[in-house]
Structure formats: structure tokens, C-alpha cells
Design an enzyme around this catalytic site. Structure first.
Site, PDB file in Angstrom:
ATOM      1  N   HIS A 144      -6.818 -11.105   5.736  1.00 51.11           N
ATOM      2  CA  HIS A 144      -5.693 -12.027   5.492  1.00 51.11           C
ATOM      3  C   HIS A 144      -4.833 -12.202   6.746  1.00 51.11           C
ATOM      4  O   HIS A 144      -3.714 -11.705   6.835  1.00 51.11           O
ATOM      5  CB  HIS A 144      -4.874 -11.660   4.263  1.00 51.11           C
ATOM      6  N   ASP A 147      -7.504 -12.477  -2.341  1.00 51.31           N
ATOM      7  CA  ASP A 147      -6.662 -11.279  -2.418  1.00 51.31           C
ATOM      8  C   ASP A 147      -6.110 -11.147  -3.832  1.00 51.31           C
ATOM      9  O   ASP A 147      -4.971 -10.730  -4.050  1.00 51.31           O
ATOM     10  CB  ASP A 147      -5.529 -11.351  -1.392  1.00 51.31           C
ATOM     11  N   ALA A 172       2.588  -9.073  -3.338  1.00 53.15           N
ATOM     12  CA  ALA A 172       1.648  -8.023  -3.755  1.00 53.15           C
ATOM     13  C   ALA A 172       0.357  -8.682  -4.189  1.00 53.15           C
ATOM     14  O   ALA A 172       0.126  -8.928  -5.375  1.00 53.15           O
ATOM     15  CB  ALA A 172       2.253  -7.199  -4.881  1.00 53.15           C
ATOM     16  N   GLY A 173      -0.490  -8.999  -3.224  1.00 52.74           N
ATOM     17  CA  GLY A 173      -1.714  -9.708  -3.552  1.00 52.74           C
ATOM     18  C   GLY A 173      -1.391 -11.117  -4.009  1.00 52.74           C
ATOM     19  O   GLY A 173      -0.333 -11.669  -3.690  1.00 52.74           O
ATOM     20  N   ARG A 212       4.850 -13.210  24.630  1.00 51.18           N
ATOM     21  CA  ARG A 212       4.428 -12.132  25.541  1.00 51.18           C
ATOM     22  C   ARG A 212       3.547 -11.076  24.860  1.00 51.18           C
ATOM     23  O   ARG A 212       3.015 -10.216  25.537  1.00 51.18           O
ATOM     24  CB  ARG A 212       5.665 -11.450  26.150  1.00 51.18           C
ATOM     25  N   HIS A 257       1.406 -17.047   1.085  1.00 57.04           N
ATOM     26  CA  HIS A 257       1.085 -16.057   2.111  1.00 57.04           C
ATOM     27  C   HIS A 257       1.216 -16.609   3.518  1.00 57.04           C
ATOM     28  O   HIS A 257       1.468 -15.852   4.463  1.00 57.04           O
ATOM     29  CB  HIS A 257      -0.323 -15.489   1.893  1.00 57.04           C
ATOM     30  N   ASP A 310      -2.641 -20.171  -0.380  1.00 58.05           N
ATOM     31  CA  ASP A 310      -1.961 -20.365  -1.658  1.00 58.05           C
ATOM     32  C   ASP A 310      -0.575 -20.968  -1.499  1.00 58.05           C
ATOM     33  O   ASP A 310       0.123 -21.224  -2.483  1.00 58.05           O
ATOM     34  CB  ASP A 310      -1.875 -19.057  -2.447  1.00 58.05           C
ATOM     35  N   HIS A 317       0.851  -1.196   0.000  1.00 62.16           N
ATOM     36  CA  HIS A 317       0.000   0.000   0.000  1.00 62.16           C
ATOM     37  C   HIS A 317       0.887   1.247   0.000  1.00 62.16           C
ATOM     38  O   HIS A 317       1.820   1.369   0.793  1.00 62.16           O
ATOM     39  CB  HIS A 317      -0.928  -0.004   1.213  1.00 62.16           C
TER      40      HIS A 317
END
Length: 384
Positions: free
Chosen positions: A217, A275, A309-310, A228, A252, A249, A144
Site C-alpha cells: 500500500h 487491504d 484500519a484497513g 531532500r 488511503h 478507495d 499494528h
């Protein structure tokens, strides 16, 4: 004209029913019939012999950035949305939530206008929109664009709750927005999810108290679970009421991690998501995002430096990997792709099951090859 889908192994959302027929009329499922009952039906209307294929509820994908060669961020039009649906429908997705990646407020407004126009034009499969950002963590932004990350815009609530967008999902980093923002959106029916977040377990807990409903995701773009500091991942696994999206997939998250999630989270609270980027359902396996070229290689979408990226994942493949690599029975994998996301969207009285009066959103696929052969959206069929 009624449509009769006969000689199918029907997965109705709960169980498999052998040698069944499903009748469709006026875009709805009118009845299920056994083989014996089917024989008594006169040869009226259209009859399709599925020859033992599995007929299941159409898949529901709540995170779709693009498909068919189109990125939603780039083509914020009815035509662009139609191409995204086309790209994914061939893989069994019959309900999509087109997802806008972090961008300017003007682009967000244009995306909303496109969704509204698509719904008014009855574009098949479009039932809402997902705004992923821009109120995200700089540290956990992923791809992003940092120049678009910001505090909540003054007009944000009005945009997300304008009333003509169908179901609306908004992904935020809870530590970056006021709890009142989450509460207001939730009270107005928006599905607020945590994602791209560096929040502590306690911060997520506060957001859950005021209406946070899901996790975008899970594991990706958030700190790992630690002894902790459970962080976002631990909060998502620990909470019994919220939904977690998983990108199954093999890139990820490790399949073992996905299996742990399945064991930790109550049944019914995990949704398969793709995604997906523009490469799904497209011949070209590269596209541009924020001026950078992203390539899909062996199903993995990434920048040149390796940053994910996706994805290049489709929902039928996600179901197959969930069944074969996670070891879940096929019915549960199908529920994760249809019934559970329908429940998350509060649309499970319309989609996610094969039952009388439900929308005739269906997918037929070969149980050996796991390849989609036909789909129906509100009774309108398409051969693939």
C-alpha cells in the site's frame, strides 16, 4: 462436462473482443470462439448466455485481511478462510492472498497451518499467504499492535519457506531487518515487500539490490515523498522493476496522488489491492482488532480516533474507481486487478488472462452498473 460462456464481451487480458464465447473444460479454458464458430457447436454441455456482459480474468488480491465477517487473525482455520473467500468472491476476486496482520509467532505458525490445510483441501481461491509484519517500524506501525513488533524471529525463514504455503508474501520494514534476511527469503522464492517503514531512499535501494520486489500500500504507513528525502515512496516510484500496491478507495490516498503514481511508474507495475477487513461481504460493518472496535462508515474503516484500519473496499469497486476517478481505460484497470498481480506472484502462466490452458478463473459483470453477476474458479461457477 464442458461449459460454454457465449455472447460475451471478452477482455482477454490485453484487449476487448466483442461477441465471443469461451469454452471451459476440466477447470481450464479450452478455447475462445467467435459468434460464427459458436453457432456450429452442438448443444452439448452447459451453455450460459452472458448477454453482452464483460467477461474478464478473475481478480487477484494480494492483501486481504478479512471478509465475510471474518478476520484471518481471529479465525486461523480452513472454515475461516472459506468465509473470507466467500465474502470477496461476489465482488470478482478469484485469487486471494489471506493476510495476517502483525501477531505472535505462535499465531503466525497457526495461520500457516491453516493456509496449508486450505490448499490441501482445494479451497477455491486460496493460492498462498501474506504475512504483513511483524518486522515493521514502530513509528509507522499504523494499527499494528506495538507489543508484537519485534526483531526477526529465529524460526522466521523456516516458517516462510516451509514449502506447503503456495505463494508467500512477507511485508517488512527494510530498516528493521538485516539485508541478509531479505536476500535469503528472495532466493527461496518469497515475495518480499516494503511496508510500514520509515526507511530512507538509500536503505530501500539496498533492499532492492538483494531481492525486495514490491511495496505494500504505497504512500500509507510510510513517510511522504520530500525534496531532500525521497524515502520509501520515492524509492518505489523511482525503481522500474518493483511492483507497487495501491488502495484506490479515495481514503488511503487522494485520487490525484494515485494518478501521479500511474504516470510515474512503468505500466504493469501497479497492482490494485483492497487491504480489506472483515466488513467486506458482511452485513455487520464493525469488527474487533486487538480488542479495539473498528467501524466501517461510507466505505472507510477506522478506529474511534479516526486512524485508518484497513479498508471496506472490494476489488470490483477498486476497478470502477480506477477507471472513473483515475481516468484509466477500463482494460488497464482490469489488468491492475488481475494480470499485474498475477505477474507479481509469478502465476501469470496460470491466471490473469483468458487464453487456452489457463485456469478458468473468470468474472462476469455488467458494464453499465459495474456489478458482478457470476464468477468461476477453476471452472466452478457461482451466481451473485
Amino acid at each position: 462436462m464442458a461449459i460454454l460462456l457465449k455472447n460475451a464481451t471478452v477482455f482477454d487480458g490485453e484487449r476487448f473482443l466483442e461477441n465471443q464465447s469461451v469454452e471451459i473444460a476440466n477447470g481450464k479454458i479450452s478455447r475462445l470462439m467467435s459468434a460464427a464458430e459458436t453457432q456450429s457447436i452442438a448443444d452439448e454441455g452447459q451453455i450460459i448466455d452472458l448477454q453482452g456482459q464483460i467477461l474478464a480474468p478473475g481478480f487477484v488480491d494480494v492483501q486481504v485481511n478479512g471478509g465475510g465477517g471474518v478476520m484471518f487473525n481471529d479465525q486461523r482455520t480452513v472454515e475461516g478462510l472459506t468465509e473470507i473467500v466467500r465474502g470477496h468472491r461476489q465482488f470478482g476476486s478469484t485469487t486471494l492472498m489471506p493476510t495476517l496482520i502483525t501477531d505472535s509467532f505462535d499465531v503466525m505458525r497457526e495461520a500457516a497451518d491453516a493456509i496449508s490445510a486450505a490448499i490441501n483441501a482445494n479451497v477455491p481461491g486460496i493460492r498462498g499467504v501474506h504475512f504483513e509484519g511483524p518486522y515493521l517500524s514502530l513509528k509507522r506501525r499504523g494499527v499494528h499492535a506495538p507489543e508484537f513488533l519485534r526483531d526477526v524471529d529465529d524460526e522466521a525463514v523456516g516458517l516462510f519457506t516451509r514449502g506447503d504455503l503456495g505463494e508467500v508474501i512477507v511485508t517488512v520494514a527494510p530498516e528493521c531487518v538485516p539485508n541478509e534476511f531479505v536476500a535469503t527469503l528472495s532466493e527461496k522464492g518469497v515475495h518480499v515487500c516494503a511496508g510500514h517503514s520509515a526507511a530512507t531512499y538509500e536503505q530501500i535501494g539496498e533492499a532492492l539490490k538483494v531481492g525486495l520486489r514490491g511495496f505494500t500500500h504505497l504512500f500509507n504507513a510510510m513517510p511522504p515523498l520530500a525534496n531532500r528525502e525521497p524515502s520509501v515512496v520515492g524509492a518505489g516510484l523511482d525503481d522500474a522493476e518493483s511492483w507497487c500496491g495501491l488502495i484506490v478507495d479515495g481514503y488511503h490516498l487522494h485520487f490525484a496522488s494515485a494518478r501521479i503514481v500511474v504516470r510515474a511508474k512503468p505500466q504493469g507495475k501497479i497492482m490494485l489491492v483492497t487491504d480489506a477487513m472483515a466488513t467486506v461481504g458482511a452485513e455487520e460493518k464493525h469488527f474487533n482488532l486487538y480488542g479495539d472496535t473498528i467501524h466501517a462508515v461510507d466505505g472507510r474503516c477506522a478506529l474511534d480516533d479516526g486512524t485508518l484500519a484497513g479498508s471496506d473496499l472490494d476489488m470490483m469497486r477498486a476497478v470502477e474507481l480506477t477507471h472513473k476517478e483515475l481516468g484509466l481505460e477500463l482494460g488497464e484497470a482490469l489488468r491492475m486487478a488481475s494480470l499485474y498481480p498475477a505477474q507479481f506472484l509469478r502465476l501469470d502462466d496460470k491466471i490473469g488472462r483468458i487464453a487456452p490452458d489457463y485456469d478458468a478463473d473468470l468474472v462476469a459483470f455488467d458494464k453499465d452498473s459495474m456489478k458482478v453477476t457470476q464468477t468461476w474458479i477453476k471452472g466452478e461457477g457461482e451466481v451473485h
